[in-house]
Structures are given as structure tokens and as C-alpha cells.
Motif scaffolding. Structure first.
Motif, PDB file in Angstrom:
ATOM      1  N   UNK A 156       0.777  -1.221   0.000  1.00 60.82           N
ATOM      2  CA  UNK A 156       0.000   0.000   0.000  1.00 60.82           C
ATOM      3  C   UNK A 156       0.809   1.270   0.000  1.00 60.82           C
ATOM      4  N   UNK A 157       2.131   1.227  -0.316  1.00 62.69           N
ATOM      5  CA  UNK A 157       2.940   2.439  -0.315  1.00 62.69           C
ATOM      6  C   UNK A 157       3.099   3.049  -1.697  1.00 62.69           C
ATOM      7  N   UNK A 158       2.366   2.540  -2.704  1.00 64.27           N
ATOM      8  CA  UNK A 158       2.371   3.117  -4.040  1.00 64.27           C
ATOM      9  C   UNK A 158       3.539   2.708  -4.904  1.00 64.27           C
ATOM     10  N   UNK A 159       4.360   1.779  -4.450  1.00 57.82           N
ATOM     11  CA  UNK A 159       5.479   1.320  -5.267  1.00 57.82           C
ATOM     12  C   UNK A 159       4.997   0.371  -6.370  1.00 57.82           C
ATOM     13  N   UNK A 160       5.771   0.306  -7.456  1.00 52.81           N
ATOM     14  CA  UNK A 160       5.449  -0.620  -8.536  1.00 52.81           C
ATOM     15  C   UNK A 160       6.735  -1.132  -9.165  1.00 52.81           C
ATOM     16  N   UNK A 161       6.616  -2.230  -9.871  1.00 53.97           N
ATOM     17  CA  UNK A 161       7.761  -2.840 -10.558  1.00 53.97           C
ATOM     18  C   UNK A 161       7.375  -3.037 -12.019  1.00 53.97           C
ATOM     19  N   UNK A 162       7.966  -2.249 -12.936  1.00 58.28           N
ATOM     20  CA  UNK A 162       7.605  -2.382 -14.351  1.00 58.28           C
ATOM     21  C   UNK A 162       8.328  -3.567 -14.996  1.00 58.28           C
ATOM     22  N   UNK A 191      12.796  -9.407  -1.634  1.00 59.22           N
ATOM     23  CA  UNK A 191      11.986 -10.031  -0.604  1.00 59.22           C
ATOM     24  C   UNK A 191      10.551  -9.535  -0.532  1.00 59.22           C
ATOM     25  N   UNK A 192      10.211  -8.500  -1.328  1.00 60.62           N
ATOM     26  CA  UNK A 192       8.841  -8.009  -1.335  1.00 60.62           C
ATOM     27  C   UNK A 192       7.978  -8.885  -2.248  1.00 60.62           C
ATOM     28  N   UNK A 193       6.671  -8.626  -2.258  1.00 61.90           N
ATOM     29  CA  UNK A 193       5.725  -9.339  -3.099  1.00 61.90           C
ATOM     30  C   UNK A 193       4.926  -8.355  -3.940  1.00 61.90           C
ATOM     31  N   UNK A 194       4.481  -8.853  -5.080  1.00 61.85           N
ATOM     32  CA  UNK A 194       3.675  -8.067  -6.006  1.00 61.85           C
ATOM     33  C   UNK A 194       2.278  -8.665  -6.060  1.00 61.85           C
TER      34      UNK A 194
END
Length: 868
Positions: A156-162, A191-194
Motif C-alpha cells: 500500500x505504499x504506491x510502489x510498482x515494478x515495471x 523479498x517483497x511481493x507483487x
């Protein structure tokens, strides 16, 4: 003809994928039925009926072409005996631990709904956006673009992975996103999840050193169910395996119900649109790529996870590589050896399974135990292999230690790759696995001749299985001929309408006949339109009748060791004219011999007349050249030698000079013997290339007893037999003159004059084309045309044999010749070939002008000289 026992076995394979595809298309067009509307046995009945109607077309073409096959041994890969050999080979390879069952990604054709071999995939390079028609897709699909979209990071912190991909529709099967461990852009995401935007699943961000940070966004979507690199990465990180594309090329679970049953390339558009609606679409850019295409159907290849039968090829490939490296197996032309070694060094396991109904069923059985179910150590069920169900049942009973009657066996519905059974042909067609007399006598074979495009489809597989199953190479030489294309260099294709049936060249066909036949082909309306127009452009007046012999010679005249062959019907037509020339020449010979002529063996002809000796020396040269070229598998060189003798030496020159000598009682008998020797031996030379013409004319010639009943059994000319130990005319053991033996040629005097430079010169202006040998200056008999000695030899000139008088005489040639009015040709430098310049100042009376003038002109042109 050389005295060998020769066996050429005719045979055809069942062409599993191609045959099933055409029968399915025929059933749909004629009856509106799909394969699934019939039982397997009903469909196979339709295939066998199709085979009876069309399966022997190639064999009929071979018969029409006069191929010397042993039709009593004709083999078909689906014959009962051959089928037993296929089962035997599979069982032996399985017992040796080379065949195993595994779940892997396979190359899959959605149009055919079957796995393919890697060599059946044609890579198509795209430099950018390219629209292509895909079977089953309602509209053209654009490839060569890179789509970028973003995965939101959970938290929920607005990060994204293109991520960037050329296959956005496969993102429904993503199980992770991988980045390089040292890429600073994404270290904070380790270690994060999408969150998957459509399925809601959490996808881990994994680090892997195989990821290339410079490619795309530097982040790679991991789709193990549809990509070989992704599968390896998923297994390394213990990720799950998902497949979202079905066997027919439509989307399937867990792709979501909103895409269920939609064609994968239609789903691509819907996925991109849905990403844009969710605000995750980040744009599209042009992208150069290589698109894998199915060579059978034109479909885009998919990579699907399947449990299949695989053959381990590494050890067999090492032995096949060594066979070429050591010289035990010779590839002709030699440049194929590099590709052979490269392919063998990088070979993988061979997927043998094909999801078809037409072909050899895999001789493997899945075992079920009604009381206990599948044993725990065999989660997919126990598989056993056997030559028959009874043998497999006994093997399963031994493994499970239970009575055979309690077991339930179900044979694998898949069939074996056609190339597996075709690879057995060199020995299975001779009766293997039984030790038949044919197998003992004729195996291993000598020469395999096939297209260069089949080096890995067929040749490599025959070599690997031949050595594995018999312990010997199936052949010692492989002649790989160039691909035959149309006159524009295009691959022959039914959809282009540029396929040339050899029978049409043999018998001729009008444009109307060609197009009526095209309408009986199973083409879709678009292909039919293109093919019809292609035929109209290529054959506006149809195909002229050329005959079998002309077609054979036209095909043989191409250098099959080089670039692709562009087949032009005009070449066959020119050889038809050549056949007419031979017919008329032999007709002249028969008329010259007369009814009272008593033949003698042609090898015993020892003439004294200069022209008789000259033409026989040209025959010896043609025989030697033909033999050398055939031994080197250079068929084009062999037919060139035969063609040159018949056309340039015999027809264009000798027949013209023979006309006056036949009228002279003193020379007529010798000329007749020479005519018969040239015709008889010349037809023997011609027999392998033009068997029908050769046989017809040879049967008409008088022959000295004992004569064989057919030209096919007549001894093939041998230069060693035609050249005697004594020089020509030197005694009763003379024989034909060796090509490199000096001979002074004098043309008999004719009315008029033939002015030459004093002293003559070398043979550039004569039929030898500048060969070695020279006559001393000023030493020619009165009334004779001086010519060099040894002018048929192809050896370079020796400086010591060039008389100074000859050089000065060439330089001081009369004006008005090759150098132009008042100009002399330059004096040839030392060690160069000399030329003889001939000036025709007067031919003589009109009744003789054509004979002498034509003879002299053909002497110059036929020998490679220039006529001014």
C-alpha cells in the motif's frame, strides 16, 4: 553397367503430421466433419483410403522418371513388418536406458495440436512491428512490439515494478518477477511481493544472476509454463508451474473466466486493454525479435508443459560426430561437416511423442491396479514398455508382484515422431531385426542421397540409431543436394502455385489443366487465389512436353554441391532439343552403315584417318571425365562431358567431316566403323542420364556378338579399356588414343584456300581450346590445315615446347583478322597459351560451303576458341 550388384530400395514414410493434417482438411471441406467427430479407428480408415488414392504419387513419379528401383522390395513405414521393427527399436532403446518419460516444455503447434521436433521450428527474424496471419485467429496479429506494464508492490505504499514483454497474454501464468541481485534500481524490492492485477495472487520478487539488467526494464516476469529460461529459473527457486494456454491455443484456467476459450492472440489485446483500465499500462515500443514458426502449419509455436517420451541423444551424437571426424562417414559437399559437428555438440533430448492418430502408437502402457490404485512411487501411474500388450502385462506383473490378470493396461494414445521410424529405414527395409539374407548382403549401404535441408531431420537420426541398434554406420557417404526452387528462387509451395510436378514436364500440361488440378487441392480461398495467379505468371502458355530424358538431364546438369537450384522448364526444353540432336545423329549413322555392315566391338576400332582418330580421342576424354566426375558424386560434371562430346565433337564436327569421307571408297569403311563406335559407346555414356532415348537407339544399332540384351547390362565405357598400350595405329593392339598423346591433325583439302599464319601455333582456335602441344613451323603436308599436337589435352603449356617460329608467325598474322584491319594481335608472353588464327578466304562451291564452313566454325567454337 560396371558389373556391380546394385540395390536401390523404394520406400515412403507415412508423413504423420502432414498426412493427418491434409485428411482432416479434406474431411472438413467434403463432409463438414472434424477428427473428433469420428472414432480413432474410423479416422484411420479415412487415412488409409487417402493413402490408397494419393500415397503412391511419388512412386509413380519415380517410375515415370525411369529410376532403377527394385520394386519387389518396396517398403512403407506403416507396413506390418516395418511396424514390428519400430516397436523393437523403441523397446531396445528403453531397455538401454535411453528412452524415458518426463514432464518438460515442448515445442507445440496449436494448429496441429501436437508436439514437434526442434528442427521442425523455423525461426523468423522480425526487425519491428509485423502483421502476420495466424491459423485460427480471426484477424492478423502484430508481432515485433514490446509491451511494458507495472506490477503493484504489496504494502500500500504506491510502489510498482515495471516489466516488459512481447507476450502480455502470458502474464496470467506469471509466478514471480526476477531482478538481478546487483541492480541498484530494485534492491529495495528484494523479498517483497507483487499483487497480480487479475488473479489477486501474490508474486515474489526473486533475485537471479541470469537476469540482464540492460534488457527491457531489467525486471523479468517469470512464466515457467511457457518459457524454457523461465522454467529453469522457477525450478531453481522452487516456484510453482502454471500453464494458461491450452492445446488448441486458447486461454484456459487459471487465466480467469473472462478469457476462457479465447484465442491467445485475441486475449493479448484484451489483456493490454484491461491493464490500461487499471492504470498499469506503460506503453509499447518497436522490438526486433525472432518468432518461432511451425514449418508444417505456419502457426506460431507455443511452449507447453507436457509429459512426453524423450530419447537421450548425447552418447549417440558423440559417436555420430566421431564418424565424420574420423572420415568413416563422408558428407558431400564437405562444408556440411561444420554444421554437423556444431549440431552434435549442442544436441538435446529428442521428444518422440506426437499427439496424433496416424502413425505408430507408442509401445508403452499405463498400468492400473483396481484394488490399490497407483503405487505411491508412481504418482502418474506405472508405465511399462513392451513389444505387445502381453509382454507389457508380464513386465508390470513382475514389477508390482501381482497376478497379470489383476492389472489394467491402457496403451499410450500418442504416436511416435515420423522421423523415428524413417531413421530405421536403411536396415528395417532390409528385414531388421531378423538377420535376413538382404540385411547380411546389403547392409551397411554405400550412399545416401537427400536434400541438404534434411541433414538433421533425417541423416543425423539415421546415423545415431543405425550405430546404436546395429553397431554399424548405415552408409559411408551422404550426398546432400541443393534445394530445388522455382525460377524466382522461391521455395516450392502449393499455396504459391509454383510446385512443378515432374510428370507435367514429361508429358506437358496446358495452363487450363494446371489450374483445374489446382482447384482440386485443399487450399483456402486466399491461397487458391494466390496460387492461381502464380501459375498464370509462371506458365502463361502451360508447360511444354519435354520427355523423361530431357527432365533427367536438366536436373542432373545443375551443380548440386553449390547454391540452391532454380528449376527452369526452359532448361528441360533445351535438353529436349539435345535429345532430338542425338536422335538425328544416330539416324545418320544408321543410314551411313547400310544393311550389309558387319559390326565389330567398338573398343577394337583402330582408324588411320586423322578425323577418325581425333573424334575417338574426344570420346576417350569424355569417358575419362565422366568416370572421374561420377566417382566424385559430381553428376553435373559427368553429364557436361557427355553433352560436350555428343554436341560439340560428334554432331557439330565429326558428322560434317564424315560426309565426304563416306563418299570415298578408300575411307568409307573406316569412317563407318568410327561412326558406330562413337554412337554405340556414346549411348552407353548417355544411358544413366537418358535411359529411354539410349535404350531405343542402342537397340537399333548393329552389335557384334555376343551382345547383351539391353543397354542397362552393356559394359559402361572405361577409359582404361579404350586406351591401348601402343600408340594409335601403331599395331594390332592399338586401341583408342590417350587424351594426352601428341597427334598432328590435318583437315583434308577442300576447294578454295585456308590461309593460316606461317608455322601454325597452338590450339586456342581449334577444338582443344588452347591445349598443350605445337607443330614445328613450316612442316605441314601440302593442302592440309595445320593444327597443334595434343590439342585435346587440358595441361598448361610447357615453355620449352613453344617454337620461336610459332611465336613470330602469330605476331605477324595478315591484316583483317582478330585484331581488326591492319592490326596484329599482341605477341603472347612466355608461358602463356598460344592461339591459332584461321582466315576463311574462300569456302568453295555452294554445295560444299555448309559442310566445310560449319566444320571449321564448330572446331573453333566447340573447343572453347573465339570466332572472329
Amino acid at each position: 553397367m560396371q558389373g556391380w550388384s546394385v540395390l536401390w530400395v523404394p520406400g515412403t514414410d507415412h508423413a504423420g503430421i502432414a498426412t493427418q493434417a491434409v485428411v482432416e482438411r479434406w474431411l472438413w471441406q467434403q463432409r463438414g466433419l472434424r477428427r473428433q467427430d469420428l472414432t480413432r479407428s474410423e479416422f484411420l480408415e479415412e487415412v488409409w483410403a487417402w493413402k490408397q488414392r494419393h500415397g503412391d504419387e511419388i512412386l509413380r513419379q519415380l517410375r515415370a522418371l525411369g529410376a532403377s528401383l527394385d520394386w519387389s522390395r518396396c517398403a512403407f513405414t506403416m507396413d506390418p513388418g516395418f511396424s514390428r521393427a519400430v516397436a523393437e527399436a523403441f523397446v531396445r532403446l528403453h531397455e538401454a536406458g535411453l528412452i524415458h518419460r518426463d514432464r518438460r516444455l515442448v515445442t507445440w503447434s496449436c494448429a496441429l495440436r501436437s508436439a514437434l521436433a526442434d528442427v521442425e521450428v523455423e525461426p523468423r527474424a522480425l526487425t519491428g512491428p509485423t502483421a502476420l496471419r495466424v491459423p485460427g485467429c480471426p484477424r492478423p496479429v502484430t508481432f515485433g512490439v514490446l509491451v511494458t506494464f507495472a506490477y503493484p508492490v504489496e504494502g500500500g505504499d504506491g510502489l510498482e515494478l515495471p516489466v516488459a514483454t512481447t507476450r502480455p497474454e502470458t502474464m496470467l501464468g506469471d509466478v514471480a518477477v526476477a531482478v538481478h541481485p546487483d541492480d541498484p534500481r530494485y534492491m529495495h524490492l528484494h523479498g517483497r511481493h507483487l499483487r497480480h492485477p487479475f488473479t489477486g495472487q501474490l508474486l515474489p520478487v526473486v533475485t537471479d544472476p541470469t537476469v540482464e539488467p540492460a534488457r527491457g526494464t531489467g525486471a523479468v516476469k517469470v512464466t515457467p509454463g511457457h518459457s524454457s529460461p523461465d522454467l529453469a529459473l522457477a525450478r531453481a527457486h522452487g516456484l510453482p508451474l502454471l500453464s494458461v494456454i491450452g492445446d488448441d491455443g486458447t486461454m484456459c484456467p487459471p487465466g480467469g473466466g473472462w478469457l476462457q476459450g479465447i484465442h491467445r492472440f485475441v486475449a493479448r489485446e484484451k489483456v493490454v486493454a484491461a491493464l490500461a483500465e487499471r492504470g498499469l499500462y506503460r506503453g509499447t515500443q518497436d522490438h526486433a525479435m525472432t518468432l518461432p514458426m511451425c514449418s508444417r502449419s505456419g502457426d506460431v509455436i507455443e511452449y507447453l508443459l507436457k509429459s512426453q517420451w524423450f530419447l537421450r541423444c548425447r552418447e549417440m551424437a558423440e559417436r555420430a560426430r566421431e564418424a565424420v571426424t574420423s572420415g568413416r562417414l563422408q558428407l558431400v559437399p564437405k562444408f556440411h561437416e561444420k554444421n554437423w559437428k556444431t549440431w552434435m555438440d549442442n544436441i538435446g533430448d529428442w521428444c518422440l511423442s506426437r499427439q496424433l492418430w496416424w502413425g505408430h502408437r507408442v509401445p508403452a502402457y499405463r498400468v492400473g491396479v483396481p484394488s490399490a490404485g497407483s503405487p505411491p512411487e508412481h504418482p502418474e501411474g506405472l508405465w511399462v514398455v513392451g513389444r505387445s500388450e502381453a509382454e507389457a502385462r508380464a513386465a508390470a506383473a513382475r514389477t508390482l508382484r501381482c497376478p497379470p490378470d489383476e492389472l489394467q493396461l491402457q496403451q499410450d494414445p500418442d504416436v511416435l515422431d515420423t522421423w523415428f521410424s524413417s531413421a530405421l529405414f536403411p536396415f528395417a527395409a532390409l528385414g531388421w531385426p531378423e538377420e535376413t539374407p538382404d540385411l547380411q548382403r546389403f547392409y551397411p549401404t554405400n550412399v545416401l542421397e537427400t536434400g541438404s535441408d534434411l541433414l538433421f531431420f533425417w541423416v543425423a537420426r539415421m546415423v545415431m540409431l543405425g550405430q546404436q541398434l546395429t553397431g554399424r554406420l548405415p552408409f559411408s557417404q551422404v550426398l546432400l543436394h541443393s534445394l530445388v526452387r522455382d525460377t524466382h528462387g522461391r521455395k516450392m509451395s502449393k499455396s504459391l502455385g509454383n510446385v512443378i510436378d515432374p510428370c507435367d514436364i514429361i508429358a506437358g500440361a496446358s495452363l487450363q489443366e494446371l489450374q483445374e488440378r489446382l482447384h482440386h487441392r485443399l487450399l483456402d480461398p486466399h491461397e487458391l487465389t494466390v496460387a492461381t495467379e502464380g501459375q498464370r505468371r509462371q506458365f502463361p502458355h502451360g508447360i511444354p512436353e519435354c520427355g523423361t530424358d530431357a527432365l533427367r538431364m536438366a536436373l542432373c546438369s545443375h551443380n548440386v554441391h553449390g547454391d540452391d537450384i532454380r528449376l527452369d522448364v526452359g532448361t528441360a526444353l533445351s535438353y529436349r532439343h539435345f535429345c532430338n540432336k542425338i536422335w538425328n545423329a544416330v539416324k545418320f549413322v544408321l543410314a551411313a552403315l547400310g544393311p550389309d555392315f558387319v559390326p565389330q566391338p567398338p573398343e577394337e576400332t583402330v582408324p588411320q584417318h586423322p578425323m577418325d582418330r581425333w573424334v575417338l580421342s574426344r570420346l576417350v576424354q569424355a569417358v575419362g571425365e565422366c568416370g572421374r566426375r561420377m566417382e566424385a558424386l559430381e553428376v553435373h560434371g559427368a553429364i557436361a562431358a557427355v553433352h560436350h562430346f555428343w554436341l560439340r565433337s560428334f554432331c557439330d564436327v565429326y558428322l560434317e567431316t564424315a560426309k565426304p569421307t563416306l563418299r570415298d571408297p578408300a575411307t568409307a569403311a573406316e569412317t563407318r566403323r568410327t561412326l558406330l563406335s562413337c554412337a554405340e559407346l556414346g549411348l552407353r555414356l548417355l544411358a544413366p542420364f537418358a535411359p529411354f532415348l539410349g535404350e531405343e537407339l542402342w537397340q537399333r544399332l548393329p552389335r557384334a556378338p555376343p551382345a547383351p540384351p539391353t543397354l542397362c547390362l552393356a559394359p559402361f565405357p572405361d577409359a582404361a579399356r579404350l586406351v591401348g598400350p601402343v600408340a594409335l595405329g601403331g599395331g594390332p593392339q592399338g586401341g583408342f588414343r590417350p587424351p594426352d598423346t601428341p597427334l598432328s591433325l590435318c583437315v583434308p583439302p577442300f576447294p578454295g584456300s585456308l590461309a593460316l599464319p606461317q608455322g601454325g601455333g597452338r590450339g586456342g582456335g581449334h577444338a582443344g581450346g588452347g591445349e598443350d602441344g605445337a607443330s614445328p613451323a613450316g612442316h605441314f603436308p601440302p593442302g592440309c590445315c595445320p593444327a597443334p599436337r595434343g590439342w585435346w589435352s587440358r595441361r598448361p603449356p610447357r615453355p620449352s615446347s613453344v617454337p620461336a617460329a610459332a611465336a613470330s608467325s602469330v605476331a605477324s598474322r595478315p591484316s583483317g583478322g582478330p585484331g581488326g584491319p591492319g592490326r596484329a594481335p599482341p605477341t603472347p608472353p612466355p608461358n602463356s597459351r598460344y592461339r591459332t588464327f584461321v582466315t576463311l578466304t574462300s569456302i568453295g562451291p555452294p554445295d560444299n560451303s555448309r559442310g566445310m564452313g560449319g566444320c571449321l566454325i564448330n572446331l573453333i567454337k566447340g573447343g572453347g576458341g573465339r570466332l572472329y
